[in-house]
Design a protein around this motif. Structure first.
Motif, PDB file in Angstrom:
ATOM      1  N   ALA A  67       0.813  -1.213   0.000  1.00  0.00           N
ATOM      2  CA  ALA A  67       0.000   0.000   0.000  1.00  0.00           C
ATOM      3  C   ALA A  67       0.848   1.266   0.000  1.00  0.00           C
ATOM      4  CB  ALA A  67      -0.930  -0.003   1.214  1.00  0.00           C
ATOM      5  N   LEU A  68       2.089   1.156   0.453  1.00  0.00           N
ATOM      6  CA  LEU A  68       2.986   2.317   0.501  1.00  0.00           C
ATOM      7  C   LEU A  68       3.983   2.326  -0.648  1.00  0.00           C
ATOM      8  CD1 LEU A  68       3.839   2.361   4.330  1.00  0.00           C
ATOM      9  CD2 LEU A  68       2.180   3.791   3.113  1.00  0.00           C
ATOM     10  N   PHE A  69       3.948   1.303  -1.493  1.00  0.00           N
ATOM     11  CA  PHE A  69       4.974   1.174  -2.523  1.00  0.00           C
ATOM     12  C   PHE A  69       4.524   1.795  -3.839  1.00  0.00           C
ATOM     13  CE2 PHE A  69       7.470  -0.848  -5.842  1.00  0.00           C
ATOM     14  CZ  PHE A  69       8.742  -0.734  -5.311  1.00  0.00           C
ATOM     15  N   ASP A  70       5.394   2.616  -4.418  1.00  0.00           N
ATOM     16  CA  ASP A  70       5.170   3.222  -5.727  1.00  0.00           C
ATOM     17  C   ASP A  70       6.351   2.837  -6.617  1.00  0.00           C
ATOM     18  OD1 ASP A  70       4.865   4.752  -7.983  1.00  0.00           O
ATOM     19  OD2 ASP A  70       4.674   6.670  -6.934  1.00  0.00           O
ATOM     20  N   PRO A  71       6.142   1.986  -7.616  1.00  0.00           N
ATOM     21  CA  PRO A  71       7.269   1.561  -8.453  1.00  0.00           C
ATOM     22  C   PRO A  71       7.914   2.710  -9.218  1.00  0.00           C
ATOM     23  CG  PRO A  71       5.187   0.810  -9.382  1.00  0.00           C
ATOM     24  CD  PRO A  71       4.875   1.344  -8.017  1.00  0.00           C
ATOM     25  N   ARG A  72       7.180   3.797  -9.433  1.00  0.00           N
ATOM     26  CA  ARG A  72       7.715   4.925 -10.205  1.00  0.00           C
ATOM     27  C   ARG A  72       8.346   5.994  -9.314  1.00  0.00           C
ATOM     28  NH1 ARG A  72       6.249   4.529 -15.491  1.00  0.00           N
ATOM     29  NH2 ARG A  72       4.531   3.109 -15.987  1.00  0.00           N
ATOM     30  N   ALA A  73       8.347   5.769  -8.014  1.00  0.00           N
ATOM     31  CA  ALA A  73       9.007   6.700  -7.104  1.00  0.00           C
ATOM     32  C   ALA A  73      10.525   6.557  -7.226  1.00  0.00           C
ATOM     33  CB  ALA A  73       8.555   6.431  -5.676  1.00  0.00           C
ATOM     34  N   ALA A  74      11.251   7.422  -6.521  1.00  0.00           N
ATOM     35  CA  ALA A  74      12.719   7.374  -6.554  1.00  0.00           C
ATOM     36  C   ALA A  74      13.218   6.381  -5.507  1.00  0.00           C
ATOM     37  CB  ALA A  74      13.293   8.760  -6.317  1.00  0.00           C
ATOM     38  N   ASN A  75      12.883   5.112  -5.724  1.00  0.00           N
ATOM     39  CA  ASN A  75      13.221   4.075  -4.750  1.00  0.00           C
ATOM     40  C   ASN A  75      14.738   3.891  -4.664  1.00  0.00           C
ATOM     41  OD1 ASN A  75      10.408   3.140  -4.159  1.00  0.00           O
ATOM     42  ND2 ASN A  75      10.447   2.768  -6.368  1.00  0.00           N
ATOM     43  N   LEU A  76      15.209   3.501  -3.475  1.00  0.00           N
ATOM     44  CA  LEU A  76      16.644   3.393  -3.230  1.00  0.00           C
ATOM     45  C   LEU A  76      17.000   2.038  -2.642  1.00  0.00           C
ATOM     46  CD1 LEU A  76      17.358   6.890  -1.599  1.00  0.00           C
ATOM     47  CD2 LEU A  76      17.814   6.188  -3.966  1.00  0.00           C
ATOM     48  N   ASP A  77      18.123   1.509  -3.084  1.00  0.00           N
ATOM     49  CA  ASP A  77      18.721   0.278  -2.551  1.00  0.00           C
ATOM     50  C   ASP A  77      20.114   0.667  -2.068  1.00  0.00           C
ATOM     51  OD1 ASP A  77      19.583  -2.370  -2.087  1.00  0.00           O
ATOM     52  OD2 ASP A  77      20.238  -2.587  -4.173  1.00  0.00           O
ATOM     53  N   LEU A  78      20.266   0.881  -0.759  1.00  0.00           N
ATOM     54  CA  LEU A  78      21.515   1.400  -0.199  1.00  0.00           C
ATOM     55  C   LEU A  78      22.385   0.269   0.314  1.00  0.00           C
ATOM     56  CD1 LEU A  78      20.016   4.440   1.750  1.00  0.00           C
ATOM     57  CD2 LEU A  78      20.806   4.329  -0.642  1.00  0.00           C
ATOM     58  N   TYR A  79      23.693   0.416   0.145  1.00  0.00           N
ATOM     59  CA  TYR A  79      24.656  -0.666   0.377  1.00  0.00           C
ATOM     60  C   TYR A  79      24.250  -1.847  -0.510  1.00  0.00           C
ATOM     61  CZ  TYR A  79      25.057   2.095   4.715  1.00  0.00           C
ATOM     62  OH  TYR A  79      25.162   3.108   5.643  1.00  0.00           O
ATOM     63  N   GLY A  80      24.010  -1.543  -1.767  1.00  0.00           N
ATOM     64  CA  GLY A  80      23.303  -2.457  -2.650  1.00  0.00           C
ATOM     65  C   GLY A  80      24.102  -3.624  -3.182  1.00  0.00           C
ATOM     66  N   GLY A  81      25.443  -3.633  -3.002  1.00  0.00           N
ATOM     67  CA  GLY A  81      26.221  -4.755  -3.511  1.00  0.00           C
ATOM     68  C   GLY A  81      26.024  -4.942  -5.000  1.00  0.00           C
ATOM     69  N   VAL A  82      25.733  -6.164  -5.416  1.00  0.00           N
ATOM     70  CA  VAL A  82      25.564  -6.461  -6.841  1.00  0.00           C
ATOM     71  C   VAL A  82      24.095  -6.433  -7.255  1.00  0.00           C
ATOM     72  CG1 VAL A  82      27.703  -7.786  -6.968  1.00  0.00           C
ATOM     73  CG2 VAL A  82      25.548  -8.961  -6.454  1.00  0.00           C
ATOM     74  N   GLY A  83      23.233  -5.871  -6.401  1.00  0.00           N
ATOM     75  CA  GLY A  83      21.847  -5.643  -6.806  1.00  0.00           C
ATOM     76  C   GLY A  83      20.850  -6.696  -6.388  1.00  0.00           C
ATOM     77  N   LEU A  84      21.203  -7.565  -5.440  1.00  0.00           N
ATOM     78  CA  LEU A  84      20.302  -8.649  -5.046  1.00  0.00           C
ATOM     79  C   LEU A  84      18.949  -8.125  -4.582  1.00  0.00           C
ATOM     80  CD1 LEU A  84      19.774 -11.674  -4.278  1.00  0.00           C
ATOM     81  CD2 LEU A  84      20.682 -11.097  -2.010  1.00  0.00           C
ATOM     82  N   SER A 107      29.629   1.544  -2.507  1.00  0.00           N
ATOM     83  CA  SER A 107      30.928   2.205  -2.611  1.00  0.00           C
ATOM     84  C   SER A 107      31.949   1.393  -3.395  1.00  0.00           C
ATOM     85  CB  SER A 107      31.472   2.505  -1.211  1.00  0.00           C
ATOM     86  OG  SER A 107      31.660   1.306  -0.471  1.00  0.00           O
ATOM     87  N   ASP A 108      31.715   0.106  -3.572  1.00  0.00           N
ATOM     88  CA  ASP A 108      32.643  -0.772  -4.285  1.00  0.00           C
ATOM     89  C   ASP A 108      32.340  -0.694  -5.782  1.00  0.00           C
ATOM     90  OD1 ASP A 108      33.892  -2.956  -5.552  1.00  0.00           O
ATOM     91  OD2 ASP A 108      33.808  -4.183  -3.749  1.00  0.00           O
ATOM     92  N   GLU A 109      33.297  -0.137  -6.541  1.00  0.00           N
ATOM     93  CA  GLU A 109      33.056   0.092  -7.963  1.00  0.00           C
ATOM     94  C   GLU A 109      32.832  -1.210  -8.733  1.00  0.00           C
ATOM     95  OE1 GLU A 109      35.048   2.528 -11.742  1.00  0.00           O
ATOM     96  OE2 GLU A 109      36.119   2.350  -9.824  1.00  0.00           O
ATOM     97  N   ALA A 110      33.594  -2.256  -8.384  1.00  0.00           N
ATOM     98  CA  ALA A 110      33.429  -3.530  -9.083  1.00  0.00           C
ATOM     99  C   ALA A 110      32.032  -4.084  -8.862  1.00  0.00           C
ATOM    100  CB  ALA A 110      34.483  -4.524  -8.615  1.00  0.00           C
ATOM    101  N   ALA A 111      31.517  -3.975  -7.618  1.00  0.00           N
ATOM    102  CA  ALA A 111      30.163  -4.450  -7.336  1.00  0.00           C
ATOM    103  C   ALA A 111      29.137  -3.640  -8.104  1.00  0.00           C
ATOM    104  CB  ALA A 111      29.896  -4.378  -5.832  1.00  0.00           C
ATOM    105  N   THR A 112      29.354  -2.322  -8.184  1.00  0.00           N
ATOM    106  CA  THR A 112      28.409  -1.467  -8.900  1.00  0.00           C
ATOM    107  C   THR A 112      28.371  -1.809 -10.382  1.00  0.00           C
ATOM    108  OG1 THR A 112      28.909   0.292  -7.333  1.00  0.00           O
ATOM    109  CG2 THR A 112      27.735   0.926  -9.303  1.00  0.00           C
ATOM    110  N   ASP A 113      29.541  -2.088 -10.961  1.00  0.00           N
ATOM    111  CA  ASP A 113      29.575  -2.494 -12.369  1.00  0.00           C
ATOM    112  C   ASP A 113      28.750  -3.762 -12.581  1.00  0.00           C
ATOM    113  OD1 ASP A 113      31.206  -0.377 -12.981  1.00  0.00           O
ATOM    114  OD2 ASP A 113      33.063  -1.536 -12.995  1.00  0.00           O
ATOM    115  N   ASN A 114      28.892  -4.708 -11.669  1.00  0.00           N
ATOM    116  CA  ASN A 114      28.098  -5.931 -11.775  1.00  0.00           C
ATOM    117  C   ASN A 114      26.619  -5.662 -11.559  1.00  0.00           C
ATOM    118  OD1 ASN A 114      30.110  -7.909 -12.372  1.00  0.00           O
ATOM    119  ND2 ASN A 114      30.821  -7.793 -10.260  1.00  0.00           N
ATOM    120  N   ALA A 115      26.302  -4.782 -10.617  1.00  0.00           N
ATOM    121  CA  ALA A 115      24.895  -4.454 -10.363  1.00  0.00           C
ATOM    122  C   ALA A 115      24.241  -3.870 -11.598  1.00  0.00           C
ATOM    123  CB  ALA A 115      24.795  -3.487  -9.180  1.00  0.00           C
ATOM    124  N   ALA A 116      24.966  -3.032 -12.331  1.00  0.00           N
ATOM    125  CA  ALA A 116      24.403  -2.444 -13.549  1.00  0.00           C
ATOM    126  C   ALA A 116      23.960  -3.516 -14.524  1.00  0.00           C
ATOM    127  CB  ALA A 116      25.420  -1.504 -14.190  1.00  0.00           C
TER     128      ALA A 116
END
Length: 419
Positions: free
Chosen positions: A261-278, A298-307
């Motif tokens: 009821a509180l979730f909006d998929p089009r909002a600016a949702n955030l995944d913090l300390y997101g690792g590889v995007g799990l 903060s880990d660039e290699a993890a962010t590349d994989n998350a993308a």
């Protein structure tokens, strides 16, 4: 009067960190390798604190009914304390009672730090073994000067040679190069992927360059892990959940923790300390292709994989930045329209063991999101941050706990906070 090193103690409670509580002449004494209801003989090892001492258990005089033979003989109380392998500090306790003790630690932390009386249950995970062994897919073993390897003894840098790793999966056990030596290395990581591939990664010791010690760069070792029908790319040395069922368990738990009821998929949702995007992918799989979410790590290699891992969602992106800096900058630089999307957002965070802390909590709360889902691997850090969020108008709404680290004191929790 001569100083007494050995004392007989009655253990009355469990404390955070895998130790237990006794009293001697009015002073608190923390002791591992025991449990409430036992009488033990202990050797005092640390008298440096005025309010408490530390000791090591050397003999069980009166065992609790929940005591069992240790699941790892290398960590048994039958061994000298300096030769007890670390990493299985609850292995002498029957698995059901381990979960009860973890429940007490969570409840106590929330009561003390957040003034909450919560009746939480520590849930076993699917397909758990009877004695809580065979779950670790990743093991780090320290290498000594002679090139031999093993875990550290608890609370020390003494390496304990071992010939078995009962908490690890069979594949990890088969991959571990018992009997080999690794001269010049600092440690080795033994990793088994969900597909059954085994890897031994040698981590070289830092080398001196001028006045500094520099850690040699390690070549990436790309691997893939599967959760349900979804595949994730990551570096073998990068972060991934250790329990073979943890990624699937937390995917379901985070999906369930979100209040639809509180979730909006089009909002600016955030995944913090997101690792590889799990966990960003967990939301995407629940809420569909229109999901907009930014994964911050903060880990660039993890962010590349998350993308790559989040490529199924056009509205998903991965940012390499420290979480505190990202959230603070977002709060101060966003346009009015973006701030409105942030107010509709769901924020998922999975911080390190130390937790988020006041600065990150304040920054998240300043965005005024619709709800927050907090994944925690440390009950005291969670309780502290729950109290901080409550001060900023985000009280605890739901809490689940999972035994993702059987035979250790660690426990995972997933909390929902909302106005």
């Amino acid at each position: 009067m001569p100083q007494i090193d050995e004392v007989d103690l009655d253990i009355t409670n469990v404390a955070h960190g895998g130790v237990f509580v006794a009293r001697h002449e009015g002073r608190v004494v923390f002791v591992p390798d025991t449990m409430p209801g036992e009488r033990i003989r202990a050797r005092i090892t640390d008298r440096t604190h005025d309010s408490f001492w530390r000791a090591e258990a050397i003999e069980v005089l009166d065992a609790a009914p929940e005591r069992q033979d240790h699941v790892w003989s290398s960590a048994s109380i039958d061994r000298a304390p300096a030769q007890r392998a670390g990493g299985a500090e609850f292995g002498h306790i029957r698995i059901e009672h381990q979960r009860e003790l973890k429940r007490r630690v969570i409840a106590d932390a929330l009561q003390r730090m957040a003034k909450l009386d919560i009746d939480v249950v520590v849930e076993p995970v699917e397909d758990e073994t009877v004695d809580g062994t065979g779950w670790r897919t990743r093991v780090r073993l320290q290498v000594g000067r002679d090139g031999g390897f093993g875990p550290y003894a608890a609370r020390s840098h003494t390496i304990v040679p071992v010939t078995e790793l009962p908490l690890a999966t069979g594949q990890v056990g088969e991959t571990t190069p018992f009997g080999q030596t690794f001269a010049g290395a600092e440690s080795i990581d033994v990793i088994a992927t969900g597909s059954g591939a085994g890897h031994v990664l040698v981590n070289e010791a830092p080398v001196k360059r001028g006045k500094r010690f520099v850690r040699p760069r390690q070549r990436p070792v790309p691997i893939r892990e599967t959760v349900g029908d979804r595949e994730f790319r990551l570096d073998a040395r990068g972060f991934w959940q250790v329990h073979r069922q943890a990624a699937a368990t937390l995917t379901e738990a985070v999906q369930s923790a979100v209040d639809e009821a509180l979730f909006d998929p089009r909002a600016a949702n955030l995944d913090l300390y997101g690792g590889v995007g799990l966990l960003a992918a967990a939301l995407g799989d629940r809420f569909g292709s229109t999901l907009r979410i930014t994964s911050v790590e903060s880990d660039e290699a993890a962010t590349d994989n998350a993308a790559e891992n989040l490529a199924d969602w056009l509205g998903a992106s991965a940012v390499t930045e420290r979480v505190e800096r990202f959230v603070t900058r977002t709060a101060s630089e966003s346009s009015a329209a973006e701030r409105a999307r942030l107010r509709a957002a769901t924020v998922v965070l999975d911080p390190p063991r130390s937790g988020a802390g006041r600065a990150v909590v304040d920054a998240i709360a300043s965005l005024a999101p619709a709800q927050i889902v907090y994944v925690a691997c440390d009950p005291v850090a969670l309780a502290r941050d729950v109290a901080l969020f409550a001060e900023r108008g985000y009280p605890l709404r739901t809490l689940r706990a999972f035994d993702l680290f059987p035979n250790t004191h660690h426990v995972e929790a997933v909390a929902t906070l909302a106005p």
